[in-house]
Design a protein around this motif. Structure first.
Motif, PDB file in Angstrom:
ATOM      1  N   ILE A  74       0.755  -1.201   0.018  1.00  0.00           N
ATOM      2  CA  ILE A  74       0.041   0.096  -0.150  1.00  0.00           C
ATOM      3  C   ILE A  74       0.761   1.042  -0.031  1.00  0.00           C
ATOM      4  O   ILE A  74       0.419   2.429   0.270  1.00  0.00           O
ATOM      5  N   LEU A  75       2.163   1.227  -0.340  1.00  0.00           N
ATOM      6  CA  LEU A  75       3.118   2.158  -0.239  1.00  0.00           C
ATOM      7  C   LEU A  75       2.481   3.259  -1.117  1.00  0.00           C
ATOM      8  O   LEU A  75       2.633   4.677  -1.108  1.00  0.00           O
ATOM      9  N   PRO A  76       2.120   3.102  -2.676  1.00  0.00           N
ATOM     10  CA  PRO A  76       1.695   3.983  -3.337  1.00  0.00           C
ATOM     11  C   PRO A  76       0.598   4.932  -2.704  1.00  0.00           C
ATOM     12  O   PRO A  76       0.545   6.174  -3.135  1.00  0.00           O
ATOM     13  N   VAL A  77      -0.543   4.112  -2.153  1.00  0.00           N
ATOM     14  CA  VAL A  77      -1.389   4.822  -1.527  1.00  0.00           C
ATOM     15  C   VAL A  77      -0.803   5.934  -0.611  1.00  0.00           C
ATOM     16  O   VAL A  77      -1.300   7.034   0.049  1.00  0.00           O
ATOM     17  N   VAL A  78      -0.117   5.281   0.496  1.00  0.00           N
ATOM     18  CA  VAL A  78       0.757   6.127   1.542  1.00  0.00           C
ATOM     19  C   VAL A  78       1.316   7.352   0.941  1.00  0.00           C
ATOM     20  O   VAL A  78       1.276   8.474   1.384  1.00  0.00           O
ATOM     21  N   LYS A  79       2.173   7.214  -0.140  1.00  0.00           N
ATOM     22  CA  LYS A  79       2.806   8.329  -0.963  1.00  0.00           C
ATOM     23  C   LYS A  79       1.657   9.467  -1.214  1.00  0.00           C
ATOM     24  O   LYS A  79       2.036  10.712  -0.950  1.00  0.00           O
ATOM     25  N   GLN A  80       0.467   8.851  -1.881  1.00  0.00           N
ATOM     26  CA  GLN A  80      -0.533   9.758  -2.421  1.00  0.00           C
ATOM     27  C   GLN A  80      -0.844  10.614  -1.332  1.00  0.00           C
ATOM     28  O   GLN A  80      -1.414  11.842  -1.349  1.00  0.00           O
ATOM     29  N   ILE A  81      -1.542  10.107  -0.200  1.00  0.00           N
ATOM     30  CA  ILE A  81      -1.879  10.653   1.306  1.00  0.00           C
ATOM     31  C   ILE A  81      -0.717  11.561   1.683  1.00  0.00           C
ATOM     32  O   ILE A  81      -1.200  12.811   1.997  1.00  0.00           O
ATOM     33  N   ALA A  82       0.564  11.132   1.483  1.00  0.00           N
ATOM     34  CA  ALA A  82       1.798  11.856   2.106  1.00  0.00           C
ATOM     35  C   ALA A  82       1.694  13.430   1.333  1.00  0.00           C
ATOM     36  O   ALA A  82       2.095  14.390   1.916  1.00  0.00           O
ATOM     37  N   HIS A  83       1.558  13.100   0.077  1.00  0.00           N
ATOM     38  CA  HIS A  83       1.646  14.419  -0.925  1.00  0.00           C
ATOM     39  C   HIS A  83       0.651  15.498  -0.095  1.00  0.00           C
ATOM     40  O   HIS A  83       0.866  16.688  -0.233  1.00  0.00           O
ATOM     41  N   LYS A  84      -0.744  14.996   0.060  1.00  0.00           N
ATOM     42  CA  LYS A  84      -1.701  15.750   0.635  1.00  0.00           C
ATOM     43  C   LYS A  84      -1.395  16.426   2.080  1.00  0.00           C
ATOM     44  O   LYS A  84      -1.536  17.586   2.151  1.00  0.00           O
ATOM     45  N   HIS A  85      -0.966  15.392   2.842  1.00  0.00           N
ATOM     46  CA  HIS A  85      -0.396  16.024   4.002  1.00  0.00           C
ATOM     47  C   HIS A  85       0.474  17.176   4.111  1.00  0.00           C
ATOM     48  O   HIS A  85       0.349  18.143   4.740  1.00  0.00           O
ATOM     49  N   ARG A  86       1.754  16.864   3.268  1.00  0.00           N
ATOM     50  CA  ARG A  86       2.653  17.863   2.959  1.00  0.00           C
ATOM     51  C   ARG A  86       1.892  19.002   2.544  1.00  0.00           C
ATOM     52  O   ARG A  86       2.310  20.178   2.964  1.00  0.00           O
ATOM     53  N   SER A  87       0.890  18.963   1.639  1.00  0.00           N
ATOM     54  CA  SER A  87       0.581  20.368   1.000  1.00  0.00           C
ATOM     55  C   SER A  87      -0.236  21.158   2.075  1.00  0.00           C
ATOM     56  O   SER A  87      -0.348  22.019   1.958  1.00  0.00           O
ATOM     57  N   LEU A  88      -1.057  20.116   2.978  1.00  0.00           N
ATOM     58  CA  LEU A  88      -1.742  20.775   3.937  1.00  0.00           C
ATOM     59  C   LEU A  88      -0.836  21.401   5.364  1.00  0.00           C
ATOM     60  O   LEU A  88      -1.426  22.090   6.133  1.00  0.00           O
ATOM     61  N   GLY A  89       0.152  20.824   5.468  1.00  0.00           N
ATOM     62  CA  GLY A  89       1.073  21.172   6.449  1.00  0.00           C
ATOM     63  C   GLY A  89       0.692  20.457   7.826  1.00  0.00           C
ATOM     64  O   GLY A  89       1.066  21.042   8.831  1.00  0.00           O
ATOM     65  N   ILE A  90       0.500  19.162   7.539  1.00  0.00           N
ATOM     66  CA  ILE A  90       0.387  18.226   8.711  1.00  0.00           C
ATOM     67  C   ILE A  90       1.618  18.112   9.316  1.00  0.00           C
ATOM     68  O   ILE A  90       2.654  17.673   8.651  1.00  0.00           O
ATOM     69  N   ARG A  91       1.637  18.071  10.470  1.00  0.00           N
ATOM     70  CA  ARG A  91       2.835  18.084  11.391  1.00  0.00           C
ATOM     71  C   ARG A  91       2.853  16.719  12.023  1.00  0.00           C
ATOM     72  O   ARG A  91       1.963  16.057  12.441  1.00  0.00           O
ATOM     73  N   PRO A  92       4.231  16.298  12.613  1.00  0.00           N
ATOM     74  CA  PRO A  92       4.412  14.995  13.246  1.00  0.00           C
ATOM     75  C   PRO A  92       3.625  14.856  14.537  1.00  0.00           C
ATOM     76  O   PRO A  92       3.148  14.052  15.017  1.00  0.00           O
ATOM     77  N   ASP A  93       3.549  16.223  15.254  1.00  0.00           N
ATOM     78  CA  ASP A  93       2.828  16.379  16.667  1.00  0.00           C
ATOM     79  C   ASP A  93       1.286  15.977  16.489  1.00  0.00           C
ATOM     80  O   ASP A  93       0.603  15.910  17.595  1.00  0.00           O
ATOM     81  N   GLN A  94       0.912  15.916  15.352  1.00  0.00           N
ATOM     82  CA  GLN A  94      -0.643  15.833  15.330  1.00  0.00           C
ATOM     83  C   GLN A  94      -0.940  14.280  15.015  1.00  0.00           C
ATOM     84  O   GLN A  94      -1.941  14.198  15.061  1.00  0.00           O
ATOM     85  N   TYR A  95      -0.033  13.480  14.816  1.00  0.00           N
ATOM     86  CA  TYR A  95      -0.324  12.228  14.500  1.00  0.00           C
ATOM     87  C   TYR A  95      -0.700  11.450  16.068  1.00  0.00           C
ATOM     88  O   TYR A  95      -1.690  10.821  15.900  1.00  0.00           O
ATOM     89  N   PRO A  96      -0.108  11.763  16.993  1.00  0.00           N
ATOM     90  CA  PRO A  96      -0.480  11.011  18.417  1.00  0.00           C
ATOM     91  C   PRO A  96      -1.997  11.444  18.635  1.00  0.00           C
ATOM     92  O   PRO A  96      -2.920  10.539  19.421  1.00  0.00           O
TER      93      PRO A  96
END
Length: 409
Positions: A74-96
């Motif tokens: 599922i790495l292609p899907v992970v990368k697709q979502i990660a692109h959106k997260h980066r574009s939105l400014g999702i931060r590591p401290d929001q994952y917990p």
């Protein structure tokens, strides 16, 4: 890495996730936003109201559980979502935060069936998945910032020009307010636009495909005004941009992102198929292909209701006049009488496999398609009937990912 016992426990939850996944994700968003309303500055409110985000997350959780012992699948899907997260400014401290309320939602919905063993396994699995996202996104953040003309976060851009493309689509030409260099991008990618709509309590971020080729002194986005109806709410950001954003105003943009990109390595002919505002990434691809390989086989197919809602036709025909290898065709579902008299379209009705086969001389091509979900499902069904290999199909959803198989099929 996860131990065998944890993997087996996660896999045992696959059947219940298939039936209860959407209930879990609805509960997740409800409790998370109640505890952390500041996250409403990031999430698309329209997708929340329509339930699209809940369904997309439920599907992602289900696929993660199904492939927990082979996460590389599922790495292609992970990368697709990660692109959106980066574009939105999702931060590591929001994952917990997400992990806490996802586990709580699993417990709330499943009740006693969510045993301590299951919750512990999901906590471990979420930690592994979150670490994978954080690592990939960190690389993306660095690449976006360190590239020539790149930047971190959101950068101020001035609306240099605003141009009506059709009855519902308007283009915005955007230049850096600081006069600095502009990062390049891959045709098909998007940028995020952050605005504070007057009268609304939260900032809102929307992704818009870049609708012109790279190498220009501006970014261009072409936005469809979403007025809403009895089923769907109006698009607050699109209406704001159409009605209130004027030349000289400032918008805040993230650096280009997205994995919907031309696959140039195969050397096959290219077929670009768009419906409605799905035209926008195709225009960027078309510009680039025409510049790179004007003699090569390029087929451009656009579906619209009629000429009033057909954006950028003149631009496509200008490109075609300079690109011998390009063939452009238009499909109108509800043409006007004037459209018929002037013969401004090639096919009336919805796109069908037989017509697509006639328009594409060599079916052994790479197909790129984008548009409203029913349109994309119809295109995918047509490609199934034409026996086009799945690996030669490339597409992007506007909004959360969904199924390309129409319901009832």
């Amino acid at each position: 890495m996860l131990d065998t016992h944890t993997i087996n426990v996660i896999k045992s939850t696959v059947p219940v996730l298939e039936t209860e996944g959407v209930h879990i994700t609805k509960r997740f968003y409800q409790t998370m936003f109640e505890a952390h309303p500041e996250l409403l500055n990031i999430f698309n409110h329209a997708n929340q109201k329509q339930g699209r985000q809940q369904v997309a997350l439920a599907n992602a959780v289900y696929m993660a559980a199904l492939h927990i012992d082979r996460l590389e699948e599922i790495l292609p899907v992970v990368k697709q979502i990660a692109h959106k997260h980066r574009s939105l400014g999702i931060r590591p401290d929001q994952y917990p935060i997400v992990g806490k309320y996802l586990l709580q939602a699993i417990q709330d919905v499943l009740g006693e069936a969510a045993t301590p063993e299951i919750l512990d396994a999901w906590a471990k699995a979420y930690g592994v998945i979150a670490d994978a996202f954080i690592g990939i996104e960190q690389e993306m953040y660095q690449a976006a910032e360190q590239q020539p003309g790149g930047w971190e976060g959101f950068r101020a851009f001035t609306v240099q020009r605003k141009e009506r493309e059709s009855a519902v689509i308007t283009s915005f030409y955007l230049v850096p307010q600081d006069g600095g260099e502009l990062a390049s991008f891959e045709p098909g990618q998007y940028i995020s636009v952050k605005v504070h709509v007057p009268g609304q309590p939260y900032e809102q971020i929307r992704q818009y495909s870049l609708s012109d080729g790279p190498g220009q002194p501006y970014y261009r986005i072409s936005v469809k005004r979403e007025d809403g109806d009895d089923v769907r709410p109006a698009g607050q950001v699109s209406v704001y941009l159409h009605e209130q954003a004027q030349e000289g105003d400032v918008l805040y943009l993230s650096a280009p992102a997205g994995d919907f990109q031309l696959q140039r390595q195969h050397g096959r002919p290219v077929v670009l198929i768009s419906g409605g505002v799905g035209l926008t990434p195709m225009m960027s691809m078309l510009r680039s292909l025409a510049a790179e390989q004007p003699q090569a086989g390029i087929t451009f197919i656009h579906a619209a209701s009629n000429s009033e809602l057909h954006a950028m036709r003149r631009q496509v025909e200008e490109i075609a006049s300079e690109c011998p290898g390009l063939s452009a065709y238009y499909c109108y579902s509800t043409p006007t009488e004037l459209d018929r008299q002037n013969a401004v379209f090639h096919y009336e009705g919805y796109l069908q496999p037989d017509w697509l086969k006639e328009m594409v001389p060599n079916l052994n091509a790479d197909y790129y398609f984008c548009g409203p979900l029913p349109f994309m499902q119809a295109v995918n069904t047509a490609l199934d009937q034409l026996e086009v290999p799945v690996e030669q199909r490339h597409y992007e959803f506007f909004g959360p990912a969904a199924s390309l198989v129409a319901s009832g099929k």
